[in-house]
Design a protein around this motif. Structure first.
Motif, PDB file in Angstrom:
ATOM      1  N   PHE A  10       0.824  -1.202   0.000  1.00  0.00           N
ATOM      2  CA  PHE A  10       0.000   0.000   0.000  1.00  0.00           C
ATOM      3  C   PHE A  10       0.864   1.260   0.000  1.00  0.00           C
ATOM      4  CE2 PHE A  10      -2.429   3.361   2.109  1.00  0.00           C
ATOM      5  CZ  PHE A  10      -3.559   3.385   1.302  1.00  0.00           C
ATOM      6  N   CYS A  11       1.952   1.249   0.768  1.00  0.00           N
ATOM      7  CA  CYS A  11       2.818   2.429   0.869  1.00  0.00           C
ATOM      8  C   CYS A  11       3.548   2.737  -0.436  1.00  0.00           C
ATOM      9  CB  CYS A  11       3.813   2.276   2.012  1.00  0.00           C
ATOM     10  SG  CYS A  11       5.026   0.970   1.753  1.00  0.00           S
ATOM     11  N   GLU A  12       3.520   1.834  -1.393  1.00  0.00           N
ATOM     12  CA  GLU A  12       4.191   2.044  -2.676  1.00  0.00           C
ATOM     13  C   GLU A  12       3.265   2.659  -3.726  1.00  0.00           C
ATOM     14  OE1 GLU A  12       7.473  -1.524  -2.476  1.00  0.00           O
ATOM     15  OE2 GLU A  12       5.432  -2.055  -3.089  1.00  0.00           O
ATOM     16  N   THR A  13       2.036   2.915  -3.341  1.00  0.00           N
ATOM     17  CA  THR A  13       1.055   3.427  -4.291  1.00  0.00           C
ATOM     18  C   THR A  13       0.790   4.917  -4.052  1.00  0.00           C
ATOM     19  OG1 THR A  13      -0.806   2.823  -2.862  1.00  0.00           O
ATOM     20  CG2 THR A  13      -0.079   1.185  -4.457  1.00  0.00           C
ATOM     21  N   ASP A  14       0.186   5.533  -5.061  1.00  0.00           N
ATOM     22  CA  ASP A  14      -0.190   6.940  -4.942  1.00  0.00           C
ATOM     23  C   ASP A  14      -1.709   7.057  -4.872  1.00  0.00           C
ATOM     24  OD1 ASP A  14      -1.100   6.574  -7.550  1.00  0.00           O
ATOM     25  OD2 ASP A  14       0.596   7.617  -8.452  1.00  0.00           O
ATOM     26  N   GLY A  15      -2.214   8.251  -4.966  1.00  0.00           N
ATOM     27  CA  GLY A  15      -3.654   8.492  -4.849  1.00  0.00           C
ATOM     28  C   GLY A  15      -4.483   7.863  -5.949  1.00  0.00           C
ATOM     29  N   LEU A  16      -3.857   7.426  -7.033  1.00  0.00           N
ATOM     30  CA  LEU A  16      -4.582   6.776  -8.125  1.00  0.00           C
ATOM     31  C   LEU A  16      -4.543   5.251  -8.018  1.00  0.00           C
ATOM     32  CD1 LEU A  16      -3.353   9.074 -11.028  1.00  0.00           C
ATOM     33  CD2 LEU A  16      -5.542   9.163  -9.818  1.00  0.00           C
ATOM     34  N   ALA A  17      -3.980   4.751  -6.903  1.00  0.00           N
ATOM     35  CA  ALA A  17      -3.901   3.318  -6.595  1.00  0.00           C
ATOM     36  C   ALA A  17      -2.929   2.571  -7.500  1.00  0.00           C
ATOM     37  CB  ALA A  17      -5.273   2.653  -6.609  1.00  0.00           C
ATOM     38  N   THR A  22       8.836   6.176  -8.344  1.00  0.00           N
ATOM     39  CA  THR A  22      10.111   6.035  -7.635  1.00  0.00           C
ATOM     40  C   THR A  22      10.340   4.627  -7.102  1.00  0.00           C
ATOM     41  OG1 THR A  22       9.143   6.761  -5.541  1.00  0.00           O
ATOM     42  CG2 THR A  22      10.095   8.468  -6.965  1.00  0.00           C
ATOM     43  N   VAL A  23       9.291   3.856  -6.976  1.00  0.00           N
ATOM     44  CA  VAL A  23       9.377   2.516  -6.390  1.00  0.00           C
ATOM     45  C   VAL A  23      10.129   1.547  -7.305  1.00  0.00           C
ATOM     46  CG1 VAL A  23       7.996   0.522  -5.649  1.00  0.00           C
ATOM     47  CG2 VAL A  23       7.336   2.838  -4.966  1.00  0.00           C
ATOM     48  N   LEU A  24       9.963   1.698  -8.599  1.00  0.00           N
ATOM     49  CA  LEU A  24      10.587   0.746  -9.517  1.00  0.00           C
ATOM     50  C   LEU A  24      12.100   0.741  -9.397  1.00  0.00           C
ATOM     51  CD1 LEU A  24       7.672   1.039 -10.665  1.00  0.00           C
ATOM     52  CD2 LEU A  24       8.683   0.310 -12.807  1.00  0.00           C
ATOM     53  N   VAL A  25      12.699   1.887  -9.157  1.00  0.00           N
ATOM     54  CA  VAL A  25      14.152   1.950  -8.992  1.00  0.00           C
ATOM     55  C   VAL A  25      14.568   1.116  -7.774  1.00  0.00           C
ATOM     56  CG1 VAL A  25      16.096   3.491  -8.550  1.00  0.00           C
ATOM     57  CG2 VAL A  25      14.290   4.195 -10.123  1.00  0.00           C
ATOM     58  N   GLN A  26      13.779   1.139  -6.716  1.00  0.00           N
ATOM     59  CA  GLN A  26      14.075   0.340  -5.524  1.00  0.00           C
ATOM     60  C   GLN A  26      13.915  -1.147  -5.818  1.00  0.00           C
ATOM     61  OE1 GLN A  26      11.782   1.790  -2.160  1.00  0.00           O
ATOM     62  NE2 GLN A  26      12.001   3.875  -2.911  1.00  0.00           N
ATOM     63  N   ASP A  58      11.729   2.820 -18.122  1.00  0.00           N
ATOM     64  CA  ASP A  58      10.637   3.091 -19.056  1.00  0.00           C
ATOM     65  C   ASP A  58       9.367   2.469 -18.492  1.00  0.00           C
ATOM     66  OD1 ASP A  58      12.118   4.478 -21.055  1.00  0.00           O
ATOM     67  OD2 ASP A  58      12.905   2.561 -21.750  1.00  0.00           O
ATOM     68  N   PHE A  59       8.333   3.285 -18.389  1.00  0.00           N
ATOM     69  CA  PHE A  59       7.046   2.855 -17.846  1.00  0.00           C
ATOM     70  C   PHE A  59       6.127   2.497 -19.013  1.00  0.00           C
ATOM     71  CE2 PHE A  59       9.047   5.914 -15.041  1.00  0.00           C
ATOM     72  CZ  PHE A  59       9.077   5.211 -13.852  1.00  0.00           C
ATOM     73  N   LEU A  60       5.703   1.238 -19.063  1.00  0.00           N
ATOM     74  CA  LEU A  60       4.905   0.752 -20.180  1.00  0.00           C
ATOM     75  C   LEU A  60       3.424   0.638 -19.835  1.00  0.00           C
ATOM     76  CD1 LEU A  60       7.368  -2.092 -21.248  1.00  0.00           C
ATOM     77  CD2 LEU A  60       7.305   0.296 -22.044  1.00  0.00           C
ATOM     78  N   LYS A  61       3.127   0.240 -18.616  1.00  0.00           N
ATOM     79  CA  LYS A  61       1.747   0.095 -18.141  1.00  0.00           C
ATOM     80  C   LYS A  61       1.706   0.466 -16.659  1.00  0.00           C
ATOM     81  CE  LYS A  61       0.373  -3.704 -21.167  1.00  0.00           C
ATOM     82  NZ  LYS A  61      -0.445  -2.895 -22.028  1.00  0.00           N
ATOM     83  N   GLN A  62       0.538   0.844 -16.184  1.00  0.00           N
ATOM     84  CA  GLN A  62       0.397   1.120 -14.763  1.00  0.00           C
ATOM     85  C   GLN A  62       0.496  -0.190 -13.983  1.00  0.00           C
ATOM     86  OE1 GLN A  62      -2.884   3.792 -13.763  1.00  0.00           O
ATOM     87  NE2 GLN A  62      -2.938   4.402 -15.915  1.00  0.00           N
ATOM     88  N   ILE A  63       1.080  -0.113 -12.817  1.00  0.00           N
ATOM     89  CA  ILE A  63       1.237  -1.263 -11.934  1.00  0.00           C
ATOM     90  C   ILE A  63       0.382  -0.978 -10.711  1.00  0.00           C
ATOM     91  CG2 ILE A  63       2.870  -2.642 -10.596  1.00  0.00           C
ATOM     92  CD1 ILE A  63       5.056  -1.548 -12.560  1.00  0.00           C
ATOM     93  N   TYR A  64      -0.407  -1.966 -10.308  1.00  0.00           N
ATOM     94  CA  TYR A  64      -1.430  -1.720  -9.288  1.00  0.00           C
ATOM     95  C   TYR A  64      -1.147  -2.404  -7.959  1.00  0.00           C
ATOM     96  CZ  TYR A  64      -4.056   0.296 -13.098  1.00  0.00           C
ATOM     97  OH  TYR A  64      -4.439   1.089 -14.146  1.00  0.00           O
ATOM     98  N   TYR A  65      -1.688  -1.794  -6.922  1.00  0.00           N
ATOM     99  CA  TYR A  65      -1.616  -2.276  -5.548  1.00  0.00           C
ATOM    100  C   TYR A  65      -2.306  -3.628  -5.405  1.00  0.00           C
ATOM    101  CZ  TYR A  65      -3.071  -2.750  -0.682  1.00  0.00           C
ATOM    102  OH  TYR A  65      -3.315  -3.239   0.569  1.00  0.00           O
ATOM    103  N   GLY A  66      -1.757  -4.434  -4.486  1.00  0.00           N
ATOM    104  CA  GLY A  66      -2.413  -5.660  -4.062  1.00  0.00           C
ATOM    105  C   GLY A  66      -2.113  -6.882  -4.907  1.00  0.00           C
TER     106      GLY A  66
END
Length: 131
Positions: A10-17, A22-26, A58-66
């Protein structure tokens, strides 16, 4: 290829879920640990042999919580002292992001790059991918 799975927290997501950029680099850095162990099996930070020269995501698709993600890690270029690590993030059987990181075998005392040993080169070659 190395593979590492993560459950999107959950802490890796933003207001759009979806996952913050920045998380992908980690995730990519964590998934490079097997490569780090090739150079330093004990991950001895007092005798660390690598330096990060550059990275690109490079961001290709949104990645979602859960849901789980799988980070696949390859070697895409192997030079004399530097090498490129190519990585992919997959979620729900879809490639969602890619990353390319240039690492340098580095002598911190001399403050310069040094050639990659033949035995390490052999181990890295086991994970090579042609792009």
């Amino acid at each position: 290829m190395f593979s590492e799975q993560f459950k999107v927290r959950f802490c890796e997501t933003d207001g759009l879920a979806h996952v913050s950029n920045t998380v992908l680099v980690q995730w990519f850095e964590t998934a490079r640990e097997p490569i780090f162990r090739i150079f330093s099996p004990e991950l001895d930070l007092k005798n660390w042999p690598l330096i990060l020269a550059s990275y690109q995501v490079d961001f290709l698709k949104q990645i979602y919580y859960g849901e789980m993600v799988d980070v696949k890690t390859y070697i895409s270029r192997l030079g004399n002292s530097a090498f490129d690590v190519y990585q992919e993030v997959w979620q729900n059987q879809q490639k969602s992001a890619t990353g390319l990181t240039t690492m340098v075998n580095f002598d911190y005392q001399l403050q310069k790059a040094k050639p990659i040993d033949a035995n390490i080169r052999t181990l890295l070659m086991e994970h090579i991918i042609e792009l």
